[in-house]
Design a protein around this motif. Structure first.
Motif, PDB file in Angstrom:
ATOM      1  N   UNK A   1      27.966  35.362  38.127  1.00 26.60           N
ATOM      2  CA  UNK A   1      28.223  36.292  39.220  1.00 26.60           C
ATOM      3  C   UNK A   1      29.373  37.213  38.824  1.00 26.60           C
ATOM      4  N   UNK A   2      29.467  38.348  39.501  1.00 23.31           N
ATOM      5  CA  UNK A   2      30.477  39.350  39.167  1.00 23.31           C
ATOM      6  C   UNK A   2      31.908  38.804  39.231  1.00 23.31           C
ATOM      7  N   UNK A   3      32.311  38.038  40.262  1.00 25.96           N
ATOM      8  CA  UNK A   3      33.689  37.533  40.291  1.00 25.96           C
ATOM      9  C   UNK A   3      34.021  36.617  39.108  1.00 25.96           C
ATOM     10  N   UNK A   4      33.042  35.859  38.639  1.00 30.09           N
ATOM     11  CA  UNK A   4      33.272  34.979  37.491  1.00 30.09           C
ATOM     12  C   UNK A   4      33.577  35.799  36.248  1.00 30.09           C
ATOM     13  N   UNK A   5      32.804  36.844  36.011  1.00 26.62           N
ATOM     14  CA  UNK A   5      33.002  37.670  34.822  1.00 26.62           C
ATOM     15  C   UNK A   5      34.307  38.464  34.939  1.00 26.62           C
ATOM     16  N   UNK A   6      34.651  38.884  36.141  1.00 23.85           N
ATOM     17  CA  UNK A   6      35.934  39.563  36.334  1.00 23.85           C
ATOM     18  C   UNK A   6      37.086  38.635  35.968  1.00 23.85           C
ATOM     19  N   UNK A   7      36.972  37.364  36.326  1.00 25.54           N
ATOM     20  CA  UNK A   7      38.009  36.386  35.972  1.00 25.54           C
ATOM     21  C   UNK A   7      38.061  36.179  34.461  1.00 25.54           C
ATOM     22  N   UNK A   8      36.899  36.144  33.816  1.00 26.42           N
ATOM     23  CA  UNK A   8      36.859  36.023  32.356  1.00 26.42           C
ATOM     24  C   UNK A   8      37.559  37.224  31.716  1.00 26.42           C
ATOM     25  N   UNK A   9      37.295  38.417  32.247  1.00 25.33           N
ATOM     26  CA  UNK A   9      37.939  39.610  31.725  1.00 25.33           C
ATOM     27  C   UNK A   9      39.452  39.559  31.885  1.00 25.33           C
ATOM     28  N   UNK A  10      39.927  39.101  33.032  1.00 27.96           N
ATOM     29  CA  UNK A  10      41.372  38.983  33.266  1.00 27.96           C
ATOM     30  C   UNK A  10      41.994  38.006  32.271  1.00 27.96           C
TER      31      UNK A  10
END
Length: 254
Positions: free
Chosen positions: A239-248
């Protein structure tokens, strides 16, 4: 032409035989898949649907990465690769990290004036020991990358045939995470009475579980000195929030 350059696999002294022997040793015992924490179980057949998360590495951090690379006799690509391998090792359960990367496939000058797509794919395999310093990890990644780039002529599809990993429609063979470094600026096209510009296109397709693309210089389309980061991901898994966390986390490790 490629067969003439690479020679025959039946010839023990040919380029293709030497390179295949390198890859057989480099990828011996490679796990079939990289286990990462996903939002959903992997489907039996990948749909290849995807989305993209974008973020920016500012000029000061970019400059610091360049200084670190210079101090360690490496490149910014190698620093980013080491960081991604460390992140994947911390996110998942494996310390044996394989990352794919595209190469131009134009190592011969005779290809300079030919039009067409010559890109090949390499598998960069790194053993991540979390007890090591980052400098020690970077030194290991440097050797892995230099070795891979020196054996980049064997077509990836032939390598898959020879190594014969488990084949499944659920994931790509040999690696599931791709790292691409794009530092070639956009080609300008000027026509009389017509404005021409490149527009971003999100095709909604994911070829891999994750694909991290680093865009440098004009290719980034950001302020001078910044790096643009695009993380394309399989929506089958994330999901988008998971990938955003990976990016951070990726930027924090950098």
């Amino acid at each position: 032409w490629q067969r003439d350059v690479l020679g025959s696999e039946g010839d023990p002294d040919s380029v293709v035989t030497r390179q295949l022997e390198y890859w057989k040793q480099a990828l011996d015992g490679l796990p079939d898949g990289l286990d990462l924490p996903t939002d959903r179980p992997r489907p039996a057949v990948a749909t290849n649907r995807g989305a993209t998360h974008r973020l920016t590495i500012d000029e000061s951090l970019h400059a610091a990465l360049g200084r670190l690379a210079g101090e360690q006799r490496a490149t910014v690509f190698m620093v980013v690769h080491a960081t991604l391998a460390l992140l994947l090792a911390r996110l998942g359960t494996s310390r044996d990290i394989a990352v794919g990367t595209p190469v131009a496939g134009r190592g011969e000058r005779s290809l300079d004036n030919l039009i067409g797509m010559f890109v090949n794919t390499l598998v960069l395999r790194t053993e991540v020991d979390t007890a090591d310093t980052f400098a020690e990890l970077l030194a290991r990644v440097r050797e892995v990358d230099l070795g891979a780039f020196a054996h980049a002529e064997v077509p990836f599809e032939r390598l898959v045939d020879v190594l014969a990993p488990e084949r499944t429609q659920a994931r790509t063979p040999l690696f599931q995470v791709m790292l691409a470094f794009q530092n070639i600026g956009d080609v300008a096209l000027e026509l009389p009475g017509l404005s021409v510009a490149q527009l971003p296109l999100d095709a909604g397709v994911a070829k891999f579980d994750l694909m991290v693309t680093i865009l440098e210089g004009q290719a980034a389309g950001t302020d001078a000195g910044d790096l643009a980061v695009e993380i394309s991901y399989a929506t089958d898994l994330f999901d988008a929030p998971t990938v955003a966390a990976v990016g951070d986390r990726f930027v924090r490790l950098l």
